[in-house]
Each structure stands twice: as C-alpha cells, then as structure tokens.
Motif scaffolding. Structure first.
Motif, short mmCIF file in Angstrom:
data_model
loop_
_atom_site.label_atom_id
_atom_site.label_comp_id
_atom_site.label_asym_id
_atom_site.label_seq_id
_atom_site.Cartn_x
_atom_site.Cartn_y
_atom_site.Cartn_z
N THR A 295 47.83 39.61 -26.36
CA THR A 295 47.22 38.17 -26.66
C THR A 295 47.97 37.48 -27.41
O THR A 295 48.73 38.90 -28.13
CB THR A 295 45.83 38.76 -26.88
N MET B 270 37.63 34.82 -30.66
CA MET B 270 38.58 35.49 -30.91
C MET B 270 37.88 36.99 -29.84
O MET B 270 37.06 37.76 -31.37
CB MET B 270 40.09 36.13 -31.42
N PRO C 199 40.49 40.76 -26.89
CA PRO C 199 42.17 40.22 -26.96
C PRO C 199 42.79 41.70 -26.70
O PRO C 199 42.01 42.88 -27.28
CB PRO C 199 41.98 40.13 -28.40
N ASP D 101 47.27 37.07 -19.44
CA ASP D 101 47.28 38.68 -19.94
C ASP D 101 47.42 37.96 -21.82
O ASP D 101 46.71 38.12 -22.95
CB ASP D 101 47.90 39.52 -19.95
N ASN E 217 39.05 33.37 -21.94
CA ASN E 217 40.42 34.21 -21.60
C ASN E 217 41.44 33.04 -20.47
O ASN E 217 42.19 33.44 -19.75
CB ASN E 217 40.08 35.73 -20.01
N ALA F 94 46.77 35.52 -22.76
CA ALA F 94 45.72 34.38 -22.72
C ALA F 94 43.49 35.03 -23.58
O ALA F 94 42.53 35.01 -23.70
CB ALA F 94 45.00 33.42 -21.92
N LEU F 95 43.80 36.88 -23.02
CA LEU F 95 42.82 37.79 -23.14
C LEU F 95 42.07 37.57 -24.79
O LEU F 95 42.45 37.76 -25.18
CB LEU F 95 43.00 39.14 -22.58
N GLY F 96 41.04 37.30 -24.49
CA GLY F 96 40.47 37.22 -26.10
C GLY F 96 39.88 35.72 -26.53
O GLY F 96 39.39 35.63 -27.41
N TYR F 97 40.89 34.81 -25.83
CA TYR F 97 40.31 33.06 -26.25
C TYR F 97 39.12 32.69 -26.03
O TYR F 97 38.59 33.06 -24.86
CB TYR F 97 41.29 32.39 -25.68
#
Length: 490
Positions: free
Chosen positions: A309, A291, A305, A160, A196, A162-165
C-alpha cells in the motif's frame, strides 16, 4: 510529502535560448502531468459552489484559503484519535489509522480543494484526517427535499498500492453526538464510499438494529456502480444524496454525476425504524479517508493495507453543499426572539402553521428520564446574553382516551455550537387525562434532573425533545403556534 526538482548544470554548448525554453516548458508539462497522475499535484477546483435552479442553498463550503491551512472552524470540527471519547474503539469499524489535525493529513491545498491524506510512518503506523460539520440539523423540510452534495476526487491510487484505502462522504443522525452507542437506529446516509481503489461508488443506508433489522446490518442497504466517463480515482465526480418528503411514500436517492443509481422508499421500513432515523433534529456531514477496517459490503470485503500500500494519496474535495427545495421547516435562519415555537419539520423559531405530531407509545415500559423515539426540535445560530432566568415552556399535549399516559420534555443548550450540550434539563413527566382535548404541560411540573450550567450563547443551539415516558398508547403534541419554549436569553 514533498518533491524537489534539481536543475542540471547549464550546458556550455547546445540549443539556442528559444529552443531551451521550449524544452523546459515541455519538461515542466511532462512533470506536471506525472504529478497530476500520481495525485501529488491537485487540479484546480471549479470555483464557487454552482447554483442549482429551483433549489435553496442553505449551507456550503468551497474550501478556499491558503495552502496548508485547516478547514474553517466555523463550519467543521476535526475528529482526533482512534475513537470518540467513550465511543467504540477504532471508530467502530476496525480502522487502523489515527486521525490528526496536522496539515500533513488535513488541509486546504491553496487551489480551492480540501486535501485529506493518509500517511504511514517508519514504524508502519497510519494517520489520516476526518472532519464533520458543526451543524447537525440538515433535514428534509416537511413536504420538501433535502440535497447533500460534494464534488470530489477519490485518492488517485489503484491495484495493490490502494489496498486499505477507504474514502467516504457521509452523514450521521444528530442523536449520535454525545451518545455513541445508538447506531444504526439514528440513521447513516453514505453518499459516497469506496474501498481498495476500485472504480466504483457505493451508496448505502444504515438504520434499524444491528445485526439484521430493516437495513440488513451490518451490511446496510447499498448499491454501487462505476463512475461515469473517467474513473472515480482519476477525476472529480459529483456525488449527491436526496431525501424526498414531497412524495408518498418518501424516498431516499443516490446519484453520481446526476445519474441515479440507488433508491429506497419509506414503504420498505417499519414505522419505528423510519421514525428513529428521520424524526430527530437532522444530520451532520462527514468527510474522511480511513485506512483498513471492515467495509460493510459483502463484495468488497475488508479494506486491509499491506506492505504494498502506497501512502500519501489524497482525497480532494472541491465543495460540500446542502440545498432544500419546497416544503416548510428544515434548516432555518437563527431565531430573533427568546420565544421558540415547536414547528413541524423539527425546527424551533417563529410560529408556524398550527398542526400536530405524534408521540410514539412508550410500549408499557417506563421511559421516565430517557428519551424514547422523541419528537425533536432544534434551533441553530442562537446568540444572546444569559439574563439569569430559567427555561419556561407551554406544550399542548393530548393522549385522547388512553389511560395512564405521560409526556416528558428535555431541553438542551449547546452554548457555542461545538456539538457538546453544556446544559441539559429534564422535567418531570405530565400525566394526561383520558379525555380528548389538549392540556397544558409547563415547567411547573419541575425539574427531574439538570446537568451543566446556563450562560451566554454565541452561535449556539437549543434542542427540545418530547416523548411518552409512560403508558401504552400514542399521544399528540401540538406544533406551530400551539407549543412554545421560552429560553432565558436577551
């Protein structure tokens, strides 16, 4: 982002000096391992770009320099904001971050790495970094191979947090510079993409038309696999793309740590699609960490994200390098004369072997003044004093027996190599006769239009584009010692 270590007060009684030093070293080691695992302490780069036997290194950057300094301005230009001026909003993919030139987002780390770091402010706004090579002429030489490679570590964050990377190492066709609405026809090679924090590398080709087309846009033609050995996030891996013109049909190949995981051949594409993405001056290379945005793959979906994040996890880049092997043409040394020959492989310089290239049919459409599937030739690293003269050229063209064909040329000057065309000259088209045999198209046809001004060149670029402006059939352009452009510089 910074960390501080606060030393405890000295103990009145306790272990002896040797034991205290051992404990301190152990604590420092534990701290270093923790920071390394979190991505806050960068591992050292491996050193200089490694030699590759049998390949010719034509360009590289190994990111040596003081901590918090920006990457070399001679090699890179920094993208700023939410889009190119006049281009699609949010970089065309719905990304949320604003790119900056702040060392907090983009800088060398002092250990031989480039660090690109996404950050989030107290209002929830994201910033990050994106750079692209000043050179835009990376191209497989005729009959040879182009190799684009980087050793890098993806942001060390998973789950979670890392969400958006969305880190990426990729290349775009040079005609995209200054015209931000011709994607995907000009080609895009995604050497490494990730989203992610998944332990996977994607290699993707974008081409043709959007939506659909030969590259199934907007998804593209891609493949993915886990990184060999250690995960993509926990360690450095080497990501490579090859464009091979030494085989028939030509091939495009993607590797991670020398392991092939994606291959596409020219036979998969229509002639027009292949021409549009390969028969221009070449490609420029990009590095960035976005992002959020629509990651163009049906499996990974969107990079979004959330409040979970974690900001501040960097992509670390040890080096970027470009090699060629075999063939002729491709990136060349700067020209030493103001007489530039149009050579196979899309280069301008000394006279190459005589040959011909084909100018695509205008398809019965009036293309007067607007390049259409042009043959493009480029010289880089041009330095000279403007002598007050004008552009001159002598192009050998032939339409065979085709009636009512006309070829056209546009000559552009980027005086400082910064990616902008300071002077653009379009000449009236030349109506060839329907009798086989070369005719001479020269500047005597006169200027149709011109923008900007000429001036001294300092590590600049010259670009020549030739296309069929009218007619319903292809034409032939002589190259090598057959066609020249004389630029007004001493």
């Amino acid at each position: 982002m910074s960390t501080q270590t606060i030393a405890p007060p000295a103990a009145r009684h306790g272990p002896g000096r040797g034991a205290r030093l051992a404990l301190a070293a152990l604590a420092a080691g534990v701290l270093a391992l923790a920071l390394l695992a979190s991505g806050l302490l960068a591992p050292s780069a491996r050193g200089a770009v490694p030699p590759v036997p049998g390949w010719n290194l034509v360009w590289s950057d190994d990111f040596d320099g003081p901590a918090r300094s920006l990457p070399s301005s001679a090699n890179w230009q920094i993208d700023i904001g939410h889009n190119y001026p006049g281009g699609p909003a949010n970089w065309g993919t719905g990304e949320r971050q604003r790119y900056t030139d702040s060392p907090d987002n983009l800088s060398l780390d002092g250990n031989g790495n480039l660090r690109i770091t996404p950050l989030r402010d107290s209002a929830g706004n994201w910033t990050s970094g994106r750079i692209e090579t000043r050179r835009a002429d990376f191209k497989a030489p005729a009959g040879g191979v182009l190799r684009i490679e980087s050793r890098l570590q993806m942001p060390n964050v998973t789950g979670d947090a890392a969400l958006g990377y969305w880190p990426a190492f990729w290349a775009l066709g040079s005609p995209y510079r200054g015209n931000y609405w011709n994607w995907p026809a000009i080609g895009e090679f995604d050497v490494m993409e990730n989203v992610n924090g998944l332990n996977s590398v994607w290699g993707v080709l974008h081409c043709g038309v959007n939506p659909g087309g030969d590259c199934n846009e907007t998804q593209g033609l891609g493949a993915s696999r886990a990184c060999p050995g250690s995960t993509c996030q926990s360690a450095f891996h080497t990501y490579r793309f090859e464009w091979d013109r030494s085989v028939t049909p030509n091939e495009l190949r993607w590797y991670v740590d020398d392991q092939l995981f994606h291959r596409l051949t020219q036979s998969r594409f229509s002639a027009g699609t292949w021409s549009n993405m390969t028969e221009h001056a070449g490609y420029f290379i990009l590095l960035n960490v976005a992002m959020g945005g629509a990651f163009p793959d049906g499996v990974a979906g969107f990079a979004t994200p959330t409040s979970a994040t974690v900001p501040g996890r960097s992509m670390l880049v040890d080096y970027v390098a470009v090699w060629t092997r075999g063939g002729s043409g491709g990136p060349t040394d700067p020209p030493t004369s103001n007489t530039l020959h149009l050579n196979s492989g899309g280069t301008l310089g000394g006279a190459g072997s005589p040959g011909t290239v084909t100018l695509a049919s205008a398809g019965g459409v009036n293309r007067d003044g607007t390049p259409y599937q042009p043959q493009t030739f480029t010289a880089s690293g041009v330095t000279g004093r403007y002598n007050g003269g004008a552009t001159r050229f002598d192009l050998q063209v032939d339409a065979g027996t085709t009636v009512a064909n006309g070829q056209q040329v546009r000559v552009s000057y980027d005086r400082t190599g910064d990616g902008s065309w300071d002077r653009v000259e379009t000449y009236h088209y030349f109506a060839t006769d329907p009798v086989p045999g070369f005719e001479h198209y020269t500047e005597a046809r006169g200027l149709k239009s011109a923008t900007g001004g000429l001036g001294d060149m300092a590590n600049g670029r010259v670009r020549v584009e030739v296309w069929n402006a009218i007619g319903n059939g292809p034409s032939t352009l002589g190259v090598g010692d057959r066609s020249v452009v004389r630029i007004p510089f001493d």
